[in-house]
Design an enzyme around this catalytic site. Structure first.
Site, PDB file in Angstrom:
ATOM      1  N   ARG A  33       0.806  -1.211   0.000  1.00  0.00           N
ATOM      2  CA  ARG A  33       0.000   0.000   0.000  1.00  0.00           C
ATOM      3  C   ARG A  33       0.846   1.272   0.000  1.00  0.00           C
ATOM      4  NH1 ARG A  33      -2.760  -4.038   1.724  1.00  0.00           N
ATOM      5  NH2 ARG A  33      -0.798  -4.599   2.668  1.00  0.00           N
ATOM      6  N   THR A  34       1.826   1.321   0.880  1.00  0.00           N
ATOM      7  CA  THR A  34       2.539   2.586   1.062  1.00  0.00           C
ATOM      8  C   THR A  34       3.286   2.971  -0.211  1.00  0.00           C
ATOM      9  OG1 THR A  34       2.745   2.044   3.394  1.00  0.00           O
ATOM     10  CG2 THR A  34       4.119   3.835   2.582  1.00  0.00           C
TER      11      THR A  34
ATOM     12  N   LYS B  43      26.591  -3.592  -1.333  1.00  0.00           N
ATOM     13  CA  LYS B  43      28.045  -3.433  -1.542  1.00  0.00           C
ATOM     14  C   LYS B  43      28.689  -2.714  -0.363  1.00  0.00           C
ATOM     15  CE  LYS B  43      27.340  -2.721  -6.501  1.00  0.00           C
ATOM     16  NZ  LYS B  43      27.470  -1.697  -7.554  1.00  0.00           N
TER      17      LYS B  43
ATOM     18  N   ARG C 108      11.413   3.601   3.356  1.00  0.00           N
ATOM     19  CA  ARG C 108      11.052   2.658   4.435  1.00  0.00           C
ATOM     20  C   ARG C 108      12.304   1.890   4.819  1.00  0.00           C
ATOM     21  NH1 ARG C 108       5.917  -1.235   4.312  1.00  0.00           N
ATOM     22  NH2 ARG C 108       5.025   0.735   5.047  1.00  0.00           N
TER      23      ARG C 108
ATOM     24  N   HIS D 242       5.327   5.574  11.600  1.00  0.00           N
ATOM     25  CA  HIS D 242       4.877   5.482  10.200  1.00  0.00           C
ATOM     26  C   HIS D 242       3.900   6.648  10.016  1.00  0.00           C
ATOM     27  CE1 HIS D 242       3.635   4.003   6.413  1.00  0.00           C
ATOM     28  NE2 HIS D 242       3.321   2.758   6.696  1.00  0.00           N
TER      29      HIS D 242
HETATM   30  C1  NCD Z   1       2.025  -1.499   8.037  1.00  0.00           C
HETATM   31  C2  NCD Z   1       3.499  -1.262   8.198  1.00  0.00           C
HETATM   32  O1  NCD Z   1       4.272  -1.462   7.269  1.00  0.00           O
HETATM   33  O2  NCD Z   1       3.863  -0.844   9.286  1.00  0.00           O
HETATM   34  N1  NCD Z   1       1.602  -1.589   6.734  1.00  0.00           N
HETATM   35  C3  NCD Z   1       1.223  -0.437   6.080  1.00  0.00           C
HETATM   36  O3  NCD Z   1       2.035   0.410   5.790  1.00  0.00           O
HETATM   37  N2  NCD Z   1      -0.084  -0.282   5.823  1.00  0.00           N
HETATM   38  C4  NCD Z   1       1.435  -2.495   8.935  1.00  0.00           C
HETATM   39  C5  NCD Z   1       2.018  -3.879   9.002  1.00  0.00           C
HETATM   40  O4  NCD Z   1       2.964  -4.218   8.314  1.00  0.00           O
HETATM   41  O5  NCD Z   1       1.483  -4.658   9.791  1.00  0.00           O
END
Ligand code: NCD
Length: 310
Positions: free
Chosen positions: A56-57, A86, A107, A135
């Site tokens: 999703r993100t 590397k 991320r 997040h």
């Molecule tokens: C979450 C995350 O990556 O923290 N996912 C997201 O971005 N919707 C939740 C998860 O991984 O459980």
């Protein structure tokens, strides 16, 4: 005014910035339905740099950028496919990508990595999740979903259930929600996965009422929002311990019948067993809409980063 790096939920210290973001997100949503979308990011390049899995993100950020006329460069498995393999440091990677892109959505598996990146980045960094930390953009889309569906955030009772220790989306949502008047929290988890004590101290200093539970059933009748989360397998050292805790809470249709008629069932997704699939057709289930809202909130964020806040 422009938004700088979006590294931590704590950067948002009052509700004004949130409300102006939600207003733009609402406009984006309307424009997306009516079209055509204004090409507000024309000439801009977004780099997405993901060291951990994402559906999703990453896709919603990339889609948000493309819909507004920007372009995207991307690595979805930076641990393997970037020069980290590397031996390059995060700082060097960011300095270099910052020369190719106008914004970096990142991320990372380490808490604090986004803050480190922001220290050296020549372009805005957006934290798309840093280990078990924060997040922020998920917290924003979660709050937008609440605001849109309940018409308010002030005064609501929010239940968060599941892995409150490792679930970064819970951490962000609680910090954002705490900015509103009269909210209260029910924290439901096995003792091994309880919310880090720093959050409880933060609630106490702000006079925010909270209760701690090890079961879901008692809190459901009072909740305005029930926010379920996945037990974060990737943070466990032992598979046996994960197996013991993974199905700690399951929201079943029978449990849902005890909830208020106008409450919301939310989940950041991905879901494992914590919400039974039969719940999906309940009118209170909002998790797929929530994921969709991520697109509009991220369009709004990118617009505010590049074009300022009105
Ligand atoms: C979450 C995350 O990556 O923290 N996912 C997201 O971005 N919707 C939740 C998860 O991984 O459980």
């Amino acid at each position: 005014m422009r938004l700088p790096h979006i590294v931590s939920s704590e950067q948002f210290t009052d509700t004004t910035l949130l409300e102006s973001l939600f207003k733009v997100a609402r406009e984006m949503e309307e424009l997306d339905h009516k079209g055509p979308l204004p090409q507000l990011l024309s000439g801009k390049i977004l780099a997405s740099l993901f060291y951990e899995p994402s559906t999703r993100t990453r896709f919603s950020f990339e889609s948000a950028c493309l819909k507004l006329g920007g372009r995207v460069i991307s690595t979805e498995n930076a641990r393997e496919f970037s020069s980290v393999s590397k031996g390059e440091t995060l700082e060097d990677t960011i300095r270099v990508i910052g020369g190719y892109a106008d914004v970096i959505v990142m991320r990372h598996f380490e808490q604090g990595a986004a803050a480190r990146a922001a220290q050296v980045s020549p372009v805005p960094i957006i934290n798309a999740g840093d280990g078990v930390g924060d997040h922020p953009t998920q917290g924003l889309l979660d709050l937008y979903t609440i605001q849109k569906n309940l018409g308010r955030v002030s005064g609501i009772r929010v239940t968060v259930a599941g892995d409150l220790l490792n679930g970064r989306t819970v951490h962000s949502l609680l910090k954002f929600t705490a900015l509103y008047e009269g909210v209260s929290f029910d924290l439901v988890s096995p003792p091994e996965l309880s919310l880090p004590s720093g959050y409880l101290d933060f609630f106490r200093t702000r006079n925010i009422s909270f209760r701690v539970f090890e079961e879901l059933a008692p809190v459901l009748p009072e909740a305005d929002v029930v926010y379920m989360t996945r037990v974060q397998k990737e943070r466990f050292a032992s598979v046996a311990q994960y197996d013991e805790l993974k199905n700690a809470f399951v929201l079943t249709p029978a449990l849902v019948t005890t909830m208020k008629p106008n409450s919301l069932i939310m989940h950041p997704l991905p879901r494992n067993a914590e919400i039974a699939p039969e719940v999906d057709t309940d009118s209170r289930a909002r998790y797929f809409e929530q994921a969709r809202n991520g697109l509009y909130v991220r369009m709004a964020l990118l617009d505010q980063i590049f074009n300022g806040i009105n």
